[in-house]
Scaffold this active site. Structure first.
Site, PDB file in Angstrom:
ATOM      1  N   HIS A 218      -2.741 -12.391   1.797  1.00 40.06           N
ATOM      2  CA  HIS A 218      -3.438 -13.591   1.297  1.00 40.06           C
ATOM      3  C   HIS A 218      -2.609 -14.882   1.412  1.00 40.06           C
ATOM      4  O   HIS A 218      -1.961 -15.324   0.470  1.00 40.06           O
ATOM      5  CB  HIS A 218      -4.025 -13.412  -0.098  1.00 40.06           C
ATOM      6  CG  HIS A 218      -3.168 -12.767  -1.152  1.00 40.06           C
ATOM      7  ND1 HIS A 218      -1.880 -13.176  -1.448  1.00 40.06           N
ATOM      8  CD2 HIS A 218      -3.449 -11.771  -2.017  1.00 40.06           C
ATOM      9  CE1 HIS A 218      -1.412 -12.460  -2.446  1.00 40.06           C
ATOM     10  NE2 HIS A 218      -2.344 -11.594  -2.805  1.00 40.06           N
ATOM     11  N   ASP A 275     -10.136  -9.655  -1.824  1.00 41.31           N
ATOM     12  CA  ASP A 275      -9.225  -9.500  -2.965  1.00 41.31           C
ATOM     13  C   ASP A 275     -10.037  -9.323  -4.244  1.00 41.31           C
ATOM     14  O   ASP A 275      -9.654  -9.797  -5.326  1.00 41.31           O
ATOM     15  CB  ASP A 275      -8.277 -10.691  -3.081  1.00 41.31           C
ATOM     16  CG  ASP A 275      -7.081 -10.419  -3.997  1.00 41.31           C
ATOM     17  OD1 ASP A 275      -6.739  -9.235  -4.186  1.00 41.31           O
ATOM     18  OD2 ASP A 275      -6.518 -11.377  -4.544  1.00 41.31           O
TER      19      ASP A 275
END
Length: 387
Positions: A218, A275
């Site tokens: 990320h 996520d």
């Protein structure tokens, strides 16, 4: 298993766009893709006005629909897999937060049980992603500090052996003692190593890439930011040839930063991930998971009473539509949610997911023009929506 032919769709393979095309699935595998043929068959379904793309592939997801990977139970993985299939995700990598070794083994056992008995209509699991425990205390985010530790080669060898090949990805902070040796061990064992939750400098990140890391976890979130005199982990991600995850809920990363990353990284390395937490797909409100009190608001999950994100409350379907909405080319938005994530962990070739071409798995999604899921097909069978 039968056959299914979708006709008169805009086909996103995703690298090629076929304006008026067909996809044929026979016995659970793609048998043909191309421009509209003259002949028709009894199993043909006209989906004119819609787009057809590969099934979405989420390689970083902690939970969804109230189901939690961290329950360490196969029934939660089954419920999650059925929920995801209805949101267009046909393959996923359940992701843990930092755990003690024995709990990692329990997560592996639960996943093996689910993979051995996956019911029809459920998304397939491609392996386990260990996000931690080998991460930086300074960049831990929602990970519990007491579970963090430096990599230990003995522990890793034992986990690799006991987990019987289901550990697919491991996120590591490369500046930790022993991290470079751990990266070499994992990458030589066929595990995708990604750099994240890290305070690594540019040179430390580049050393980790040379040791075998191939991906960043990320981008922008929980990593040393870019500075013009010390580009940090962000600079290494942008300049390297590695795959780069990006959370697309428009909370973790602003639309402007997403476009900047897309223009620098290009369409082939950008890996869209949700996520997602168990709050994804549930009404906004307060929830409790991982020992945390969490507020789901605006597509993200926040640790209650703080400005710390615990993950997303969005799904990959929404995130893909977000990329398109902020100005990313439609085929590149689809590629970031399908082919790129599959390729980033080797599932494109090993499991045959992420692309529409002959010989690949018969997993696909039918989308409207805003990239919202109308129906999902897993192994050639329509599991959600109607055709």
């Amino acid at each position: 298993m039968g056959s299914l032919t979708l006709r008169h769709a805009v086909i996103l393979t995703p690298r090629e766009v076929i304006p008026d095309g067909f996809v044929r699935i026979v016995d659970g595998a793609v048998a043909g893709v191309g421009p509209e043929p003259a002949e028709q068959g009894p199993d043909d379904v006209n989906v004119r006005g819609h787009l057809v793309a590969p099934g979405l592939v989420d390689v970083h997801i902690h939970g969804a629909g109230g189901y939690d990977v961290m329950s360490l139970k196969s029934r939660d993985l089954e419920g999650m897999a059925k929920f995801l299939a209805c949101r267009g995700v046909t393959s996923f990598v359940p992701t843990t937060v930092s755990l003690p070794p024995e709990d990692i083994k329990r997560a592996c056992t639960a996943l093996i049980s689910f993979m051995d008995s996956r019911p029809r209509g459920a998304a397939r699991a491609l392996g386990l992603h260990l996000e931690g425990p080998y991460i930086s205390p300074a960049r831990r985010g929602a990970h519990l500090a007491e579970n963090l530790r430096a990599p230990d080669l003995g522990e890793l060898r034992e986990l690799l052996a006991s987990c019987r090949g289901v550990i697919r990805e491991v996120t590591i902070a490369p500046e930790l003692p022993g991290a470079i040796d751990a990266i070499r061990l994992l990458s030589s064992s066929g595990v995708t190593v990604q750099l994240g939750h890290t305070d690594a400098t540019f040179s430390q990140a580049m050393e980790a890439l040379r040791a075998g890391a191939t991906k960043f976890t990320h981008l922008f979130d929980a990593m040393r930011p870019f500075h013009h005199r010390e580009p940090g982990t962000v600079g290494a991600a942008l300049l390297s040839n590695a795959y780069v995850e990006l959370i697309g809920d428009l909370v973790h990363v602003s639309p402007e930063a997403i476009l900047l990353a897309y223009r620098v990284i290009g369409p082939r390395r950008l890996v869209l991930v949700s996520d997602a937490t168990p709050a994804a797909g549930l009404p906004e409100g307060e929830y409790s998971f991982w020992g945390l009190s969490v507020v789901s608001r605006g597509g993200a999950a926040w640790i209650r009473g703080s400005n710390t994100l615990a993950g997303s409350a969005s799904t990959l379907e929404t995130d893909m539509a977000n990329l398109y909405r902020v100005g990313i080319d439609i085929s590149d938005a689809v590629g970031a949610a399908t082919q790129n994530p599959a390729m980033s962990i080797g599932a494109h070739l090993k499991e045959g997911v992420g692309e529409l071409r002959a010989g690949m798995r018969g997993d696909l999604v039918i989308l409207n023009k805003e990239l919202r899921v109308v129906a999902s097909v897993v192994d050639g069978e329509t599991v959600c929506g109607s055709l």
